[in-house]
Write a protein that holds these residues in place. Structure first.
Motif, PDB file in Angstrom:
ATOM      1  N   PHE A 262      34.015  72.499  76.185  1.00 53.58           N
ATOM      2  CA  PHE A 262      33.304  73.919  76.946  1.00 53.58           C
ATOM      3  C   PHE A 262      34.470  74.019  78.151  1.00 53.58           C
ATOM      4  O   PHE A 262      33.908  73.036  79.049  1.00 53.58           O
ATOM      5  N   ASP A 263      34.928  75.114  78.262  1.00 54.20           N
ATOM      6  CA  ASP A 263      35.807  75.371  79.475  1.00 54.20           C
ATOM      7  C   ASP A 263      36.677  74.168  80.078  1.00 54.20           C
ATOM      8  O   ASP A 263      36.918  73.976  81.253  1.00 54.20           O
ATOM      9  N   GLY A 264      37.150  73.364  79.093  1.00 52.27           N
ATOM     10  CA  GLY A 264      38.062  72.370  79.453  1.00 52.27           C
ATOM     11  C   GLY A 264      37.467  71.245  80.158  1.00 52.27           C
ATOM     12  O   GLY A 264      38.285  70.546  80.748  1.00 52.27           O
ATOM     13  N   GLN A 265      36.234  71.254  80.194  1.00 53.60           N
ATOM     14  CA  GLN A 265      35.733  69.860  80.863  1.00 53.60           C
ATOM     15  C   GLN A 265      34.508  69.240  80.236  1.00 53.60           C
ATOM     16  O   GLN A 265      33.777  69.930  79.435  1.00 53.60           O
ATOM     17  N   ILE A 266      34.171  68.083  80.732  1.00 55.31           N
ATOM     18  CA  ILE A 266      33.074  67.246  80.143  1.00 55.31           C
ATOM     19  C   ILE A 266      32.285  66.442  81.470  1.00 55.31           C
ATOM     20  O   ILE A 266      33.026  65.796  82.052  1.00 55.31           O
ATOM     21  N   PRO A 267      31.204  66.869  81.568  1.00 53.87           N
ATOM     22  CA  PRO A 267      30.399  67.776  80.506  1.00 53.87           C
ATOM     23  C   PRO A 267      30.737  69.213  80.885  1.00 53.87           C
ATOM     24  O   PRO A 267      31.381  69.641  81.848  1.00 53.87           O
ATOM     25  N   GLY A 268      30.138  70.168  79.915  1.00 54.07           N
ATOM     26  CA  GLY A 268      30.541  71.581  80.123  1.00 54.07           C
ATOM     27  C   GLY A 268      30.025  72.074  81.528  1.00 54.07           C
ATOM     28  O   GLY A 268      28.999  71.411  81.920  1.00 54.07           O
ATOM     29  N   PRO A 269      30.187  73.002  81.745  1.00 54.19           N
ATOM     30  CA  PRO A 269      29.663  73.959  82.883  1.00 54.19           C
ATOM     31  C   PRO A 269      28.366  73.760  82.826  1.00 54.19           C
ATOM     32  O   PRO A 269      27.580  73.971  81.956  1.00 54.19           O
ATOM     33  N   MET A 270      27.517  73.409  84.263  1.00 50.49           N
ATOM     34  CA  MET A 270      26.191  73.616  84.188  1.00 50.49           C
ATOM     35  C   MET A 270      25.822  75.120  84.352  1.00 50.49           C
ATOM     36  O   MET A 270      26.470  76.036  84.987  1.00 50.49           O
ATOM     37  N   VAL A 271      24.982  75.803  83.679  1.00 49.04           N
ATOM     38  CA  VAL A 271      24.545  76.887  83.780  1.00 49.04           C
ATOM     39  C   VAL A 271      22.940  76.827  84.406  1.00 49.04           C
ATOM     40  O   VAL A 271      21.954  75.901  83.998  1.00 49.04           O
ATOM     41  N   ARG A 272      22.875  77.414  85.505  1.00 48.16           N
ATOM     42  CA  ARG A 272      21.550  77.213  86.442  1.00 48.16           C
ATOM     43  C   ARG A 272      20.821  78.355  86.188  1.00 48.16           C
ATOM     44  O   ARG A 272      21.369  79.527  86.963  1.00 48.16           O
ATOM     45  N   VAL A 273      19.512  78.603  86.030  1.00 45.16           N
ATOM     46  CA  VAL A 273      18.681  80.053  86.107  1.00 45.16           C
ATOM     47  C   VAL A 273      17.373  79.669  86.556  1.00 45.16           C
ATOM     48  O   VAL A 273      17.154  78.298  86.879  1.00 45.16           O
ATOM     49  N   ARG A 274      16.465  80.564  86.731  1.00 39.52           N
ATOM     50  CA  ARG A 274      15.212  80.368  87.195  1.00 39.52           C
ATOM     51  C   ARG A 274      14.317  80.836  85.942  1.00 39.52           C
ATOM     52  O   ARG A 274      14.655  81.507  85.068  1.00 39.52           O
ATOM     53  N   GLN A 275      13.180  80.200  85.980  1.00 39.01           N
ATOM     54  CA  GLN A 275      12.213  80.319  84.748  1.00 39.01           C
ATOM     55  C   GLN A 275      12.051  81.877  84.653  1.00 39.01           C
ATOM     56  O   GLN A 275      11.718  82.418  85.525  1.00 39.01           O
TER      57      GLN A 275
ATOM     58  N   LEU B 217      31.413  58.211  81.302  1.00 36.39           N
ATOM     59  CA  LEU B 217      30.893  59.426  82.254  1.00 36.39           C
ATOM     60  C   LEU B 217      31.722  60.365  82.419  1.00 36.39           C
ATOM     61  O   LEU B 217      32.898  60.214  82.855  1.00 36.39           O
ATOM     62  N   ASN B 218      31.609  61.633  82.019  1.00 36.16           N
ATOM     63  CA  ASN B 218      32.497  62.805  82.105  1.00 36.16           C
ATOM     64  C   ASN B 218      33.738  62.539  81.738  1.00 36.16           C
ATOM     65  O   ASN B 218      34.951  63.130  81.893  1.00 36.16           O
ATOM     66  N   GLY B 219      33.866  61.951  80.468  1.00 40.94           N
ATOM     67  CA  GLY B 219      34.965  62.013  79.468  1.00 40.94           C
ATOM     68  C   GLY B 219      35.981  60.910  79.644  1.00 40.94           C
ATOM     69  O   GLY B 219      36.948  61.075  78.668  1.00 40.94           O
ATOM     70  N   GLU B 220      36.169  60.380  80.724  1.00 41.05           N
ATOM     71  CA  GLU B 220      37.429  59.572  80.861  1.00 41.05           C
ATOM     72  C   GLU B 220      36.959  58.068  81.286  1.00 41.05           C
ATOM     73  O   GLU B 220      35.488  58.079  81.989  1.00 41.05           O
TER      74      GLU B 220
END
Length: 372
Positions: free
Chosen positions: A96-109, A236-239
């Motif tokens: 996702f978006d060329g990275q491992i892990p994919g970007p963190m999605v951060r929201v509020r309850q 960790l993180n794909g590499e």
């Protein structure tokens, strides 16, 4: 704008049920495209599409600082790329978006997320995304399934707090996750998380390839090794050692900072035994669980040496940094560290404090009790 093709996607896969599309039964859909890619191999390393797939652990969204529900527009773009696991060893990742892990999605309850899942035309396979943080069939996997050259959307409300995995969930989902298609969504409680000085974000997973660790050339994906849960690399993180001193690290922090670490374990099969060598999780949240009606600091476990993180789960841990040192973040199934490439390192920069740790102690001034 990519074309929305959910109905044509169902027809193309030959799938008549939502359950199969959500990744519940890998035998319900044609696997030709997966198999063709999985079997790619060469005696020579292939040219790469990107310098790295390893996500920068310091690149994550800022903590929640709003006090009422908001709506967030989030786009995840699938990128199938060839990159190095380690120098001289290449692999065809899915991200996702060329990275491992994919970007963190951060929201509020209570926040709402309007998600777009893009699958660009240059990709070879269908993809989707399953969020463990939502009430929805397949975690939204059915709604977001997209063929190459198309996109799909969904909207969801984040109703329960915690740190949760998201991952691709098409048939052969274990292959897609192993190859890099996972990340974290963090749903902060309404009152947020306790303030810290610094945050880091990592993802653990296994790679199952048809060559040995460090064997130069292009590694194809080995379905049999995955079925038998015998990975070549655990990362960790794909590499291999991506953010250790032997790779792109170490990550640097300052003395007397509180450092919060997020880990998502994509698996697809191995649990992590996540441990900071030379430190401890002063506060830790098992499985990424966060309370709705309790102060998170009171809810946390205290002074935990090793956190068990199952595949498909997360953890949140905090470290104090009273002395300069190099902290090694490892899976304490230590053959994965010594033999299969899993380690990140964090350098704490500052002044020595001999009262806490004296590496040059010779015993000449010791007038205290002796043991042994």
């Amino acid at each position: 704008m990519l074309e929305s093709t959910r109905r044509r996607m169902l027809e193309a896969l030959g799938i008549g049920s939502a359950a199969a599309l959500a990744g519940c039964n890998a035998n319900d859909a044609p696997q030709a495209s997966d198999t063709a890619t999985a079997g790619t191999e060469s005696s020579m390393a292939q040219s790469t599409d990107t310098d790295r797939v390893a996500a920068d652990p310091t690149n994550l969204p800022d903590p929640v600082d709003w006090n009422s529900p908001q709506t967030h527009e989030v786009t995840l773009t699938v990128e199938e790329v060839t990159a190095e696991i380690e120098p001289g060893v290449t692999f065809d990742y899915m991200t996702f978006d060329g990275q491992i892990p994919g970007p963190m999605v951060r929201v509020r309850q209570g926040d709402t997320v309007e998600l777009t899942m893009e699958n660009p035309p240059e990709n070879a396979m269908p993809h989707n995304v399953d969020f463990h943080a939502i009430y929805a069939t397949g975690g939204g996997a059915v709604a977001t399934t997209a063929a190459p050259g198309s996109e799909n959307k969904m909207r969801f409300q984040a109703r329960y707090p915690g740190a949760y995995i998201y991952h691709c969930a098409v048939p052969n989902l274990d292959y897609h996750i192993s190859a890099g298609m996972f990340g974290m969504i963090l749903v902060e409680p309404e009152d947020g998380l306790p303030e810290v000085d610094r945050e880091l974000y990592f993802g653990q997973h296994e790679l199952y390839t048809n060559k040995g660790v460090g064997e130069e050339g292009h590694h194809g994906f080995d379905m049999d090794a995955m079925a038998n849960e015998q990975p070549t690399y655990v990362l960790l993180n794909g590499e291999k050692y991506a953010w250790a001193a032997a790779g792109r690290g170490p990550v640097e922090v300052q003395q007397d900072e509180t450092v919060r670490v997020f880990l998502v374990d994509g698996g697809p099969n191995y649990s992590s035994n996540f441990h900071p060598i030379g430190n401890v999780w002063s506060r830790a949240y098992r499985d990424g669980g966060l309370p709705e009606d309790q102060d998170p600091e009171e809810y946390a476990d205290k002074n935990i040496q090793t956190m068990k993180v199952p595949p498909g789960s997360c953890m949140i841990g905090e470290m104090e940094t009273p002395v300069p040192e190099r902290i090694k973040l490892v899976d304490h199934a230590l053959s994965r560290v010594a033999r299969r490439g899993l380690m990140a390192e964090v350098d704490v920069l500052g002044e020595e404090d001999d009262d806490i740790y004296d590496p040059d102690f010779d015993g000449s001034e010791n007038d205290g009790p002796r043991y042994g």
